[in-house]
Design a protein around this motif. Sequence first.
Motif, PDB file in Angstrom:
ATOM      1  N   ILE A   4       0.855  -1.187   0.000  1.00 40.41           N
ATOM      2  CA  ILE A   4       0.000   0.000   0.000  1.00 40.41           C
ATOM      3  C   ILE A   4       0.886   1.230   0.000  1.00 40.41           C
ATOM      4  CG2 ILE A   4      -1.590   1.406   1.338  1.00 40.41           C
ATOM      5  CD1 ILE A   4      -3.114  -0.935   2.077  1.00 40.41           C
ATOM      6  N   ASP A   5       0.630   2.081  -0.949  1.00 45.03           N
ATOM      7  CA  ASP A   5       1.342   3.349  -1.024  1.00 45.03           C
ATOM      8  C   ASP A   5       0.441   4.405  -0.390  1.00 45.03           C
ATOM      9  OD1 ASP A   5       2.669   5.670  -1.651  1.00 45.03           O
ATOM     10  OD2 ASP A   5       2.994   5.148  -3.762  1.00 45.03           O
ATOM     11  N   LEU A   6       0.616   4.603   0.905  1.00 44.87           N
ATOM     12  CA  LEU A   6      -0.226   5.543   1.638  1.00 44.87           C
ATOM     13  C   LEU A   6      -0.069   6.964   1.094  1.00 44.87           C
ATOM     14  CD1 LEU A   6      -2.307   5.416   3.861  1.00 44.87           C
ATOM     15  CD2 LEU A   6      -0.501   5.786   5.531  1.00 44.87           C
ATOM     16  N   ASP A   7       1.128   7.310   0.628  1.00 46.54           N
ATOM     17  CA  ASP A   7       1.323   8.632   0.025  1.00 46.54           C
ATOM     18  C   ASP A   7       0.468   8.796  -1.228  1.00 46.54           C
ATOM     19  OD1 ASP A   7       3.108   9.506   1.969  1.00 46.54           O
ATOM     20  OD2 ASP A   7       4.863   8.810   0.854  1.00 46.54           O
ATOM     21  N   SER A 102      -6.736   7.488   6.124  1.00 39.60           N
ATOM     22  CA  SER A 102      -5.289   7.253   6.071  1.00 39.60           C
ATOM     23  C   SER A 102      -4.723   6.991   7.459  1.00 39.60           C
ATOM     24  CB  SER A 102      -4.567   8.423   5.399  1.00 39.60           C
ATOM     25  OG  SER A 102      -4.553   9.568   6.224  1.00 39.60           O
ATOM     26  N   LEU A 103      -5.299   7.611   8.485  1.00 32.12           N
ATOM     27  CA  LEU A 103      -4.856   7.340   9.855  1.00 32.12           C
ATOM     28  C   LEU A 103      -5.130   5.888  10.222  1.00 32.12           C
ATOM     29  CD1 LEU A 103      -6.098  10.612  11.606  1.00 32.12           C
ATOM     30  CD2 LEU A 103      -3.730  10.004  11.006  1.00 32.12           C
ATOM     31  N   LEU A 104      -6.317   5.408   9.868  1.00 32.81           N
ATOM     32  CA  LEU A 104      -6.647   4.008  10.133  1.00 32.81           C
ATOM     33  C   LEU A 104      -5.728   3.078   9.346  1.00 32.81           C
ATOM     34  CD1 LEU A 104      -8.312   1.573  11.071  1.00 32.81           C
ATOM     35  CD2 LEU A 104      -9.932   2.102   9.225  1.00 32.81           C
ATOM     36  N   ILE A 105      -5.615   3.315   8.068  1.00 35.86           N
ATOM     37  CA  ILE A 105      -4.804   2.444   7.208  1.00 35.86           C
ATOM     38  C   ILE A 105      -3.358   2.408   7.697  1.00 35.86           C
ATOM     39  CG2 ILE A 105      -3.907   2.146   4.856  1.00 35.86           C
ATOM     40  CD1 ILE A 105      -6.645   3.508   3.971  1.00 35.86           C
ATOM     41  N   GLY A 106      -2.856   3.553   8.140  1.00 36.16           N
ATOM     42  CA  GLY A 106      -1.487   3.631   8.639  1.00 36.16           C
ATOM     43  C   GLY A 106      -1.251   2.824   9.899  1.00 36.16           C
ATOM     44  N   ARG A 107      -2.309   2.525  10.643  1.00 28.21           N
ATOM     45  CA  ARG A 107      -2.181   1.736  11.883  1.00 28.21           C
ATOM     46  C   ARG A 107      -2.269   0.238  11.642  1.00 28.21           C
ATOM     47  NH1 ARG A 107      -5.992   5.735  13.814  1.00 28.21           N
ATOM     48  NH2 ARG A 107      -7.691   4.217  13.611  1.00 28.21           N
ATOM     49  N   LEU A 108      -2.679  -0.167  10.463  1.00 29.54           N
ATOM     50  CA  LEU A 108      -2.942  -1.585  10.222  1.00 29.54           C
ATOM     51  C   LEU A 108      -1.665  -2.384   9.978  1.00 29.54           C
ATOM     52  CD1 LEU A 108      -6.082  -1.306   7.916  1.00 29.54           C
ATOM     53  CD2 LEU A 108      -5.986  -1.639  10.410  1.00 29.54           C
ATOM     54  N   SER A 109      -1.653  -3.575  10.502  1.00 33.29           N
ATOM     55  CA  SER A 109      -0.546  -4.500  10.255  1.00 33.29           C
ATOM     56  C   SER A 109      -0.746  -5.136   8.885  1.00 33.29           C
ATOM     57  CB  SER A 109      -0.537  -5.594  11.325  1.00 33.29           C
ATOM     58  OG  SER A 109      -1.691  -6.420  11.181  1.00 33.29           O
ATOM     59  N   GLU A 110       0.283  -5.812   8.416  1.00 30.07           N
ATOM     60  CA  GLU A 110       0.178  -6.514   7.134  1.00 30.07           C
ATOM     61  C   GLU A 110      -0.930  -7.562   7.204  1.00 30.07           C
ATOM     62  OE1 GLU A 110       0.704  -7.180   3.236  1.00 30.07           O
ATOM     63  OE2 GLU A 110       1.737  -5.615   4.367  1.00 30.07           O
ATOM     64  N   GLU A 111      -1.036  -8.225   8.332  1.00 25.96           N
ATOM     65  CA  GLU A 111      -2.092  -9.233   8.503  1.00 25.96           C
ATOM     66  C   GLU A 111      -3.481  -8.600   8.397  1.00 25.96           C
ATOM     67  OE1 GLU A 111      -3.678 -11.662  12.291  1.00 25.96           O
ATOM     68  OE2 GLU A 111      -1.584 -12.101  11.759  1.00 25.96           O
TER      69      GLU A 111
END
Length: 159
Positions: A4-7, A102-111
């Motif tokens: 995932i490219d969060l940027d 984006s804040l949520l996605i940034g906290r997620l682990s790969e799993e």
Amino acid sequence: MSGIDLDAFIHTHSQLLAEVRDLSEQQAKWKPAPQIWSVQEVVSHLVDHSFVISFRIRDILAGTAARLPAFDQDAWVSGQRSNEGRLSDILDAFQAILEYNSLLIGRLSEEELEKSGINFKGEPVSVKAIVQGFIRHVHGHLGQIERIKQASAMALGNA
């Protein structure tokens, strides 16, 4: 967070702003035909799509077994009378939802990014695929906005 490219996700807002920056209100609301969206309606649809992916991601993370919902995009756009609002308000909503997600996605682990639900077609879809699909979806609509702008310039004599 590989894959995932969060940027790129966050950058969709600045890309959208750049695409609509110089439009007058008349240009933003111009429609080539009653059943075809204006630029403002396209942007409104992207806010709607943001709501939908927000729900889908959270539903997957919650582990619910319900099929992820589809939505009738044309009915949503026309039902809320998108062209009667202000483009700046719609863009602000897009940015706020994007930043919150984006804040949520940034906290997620790969799993967690690999967790999946069943989409409206009956196919499995992961959180990661939803985010990547959203980025592609916005890029597709950026092209649509450009085409509407070109048609508008010809029709309104602003070429």
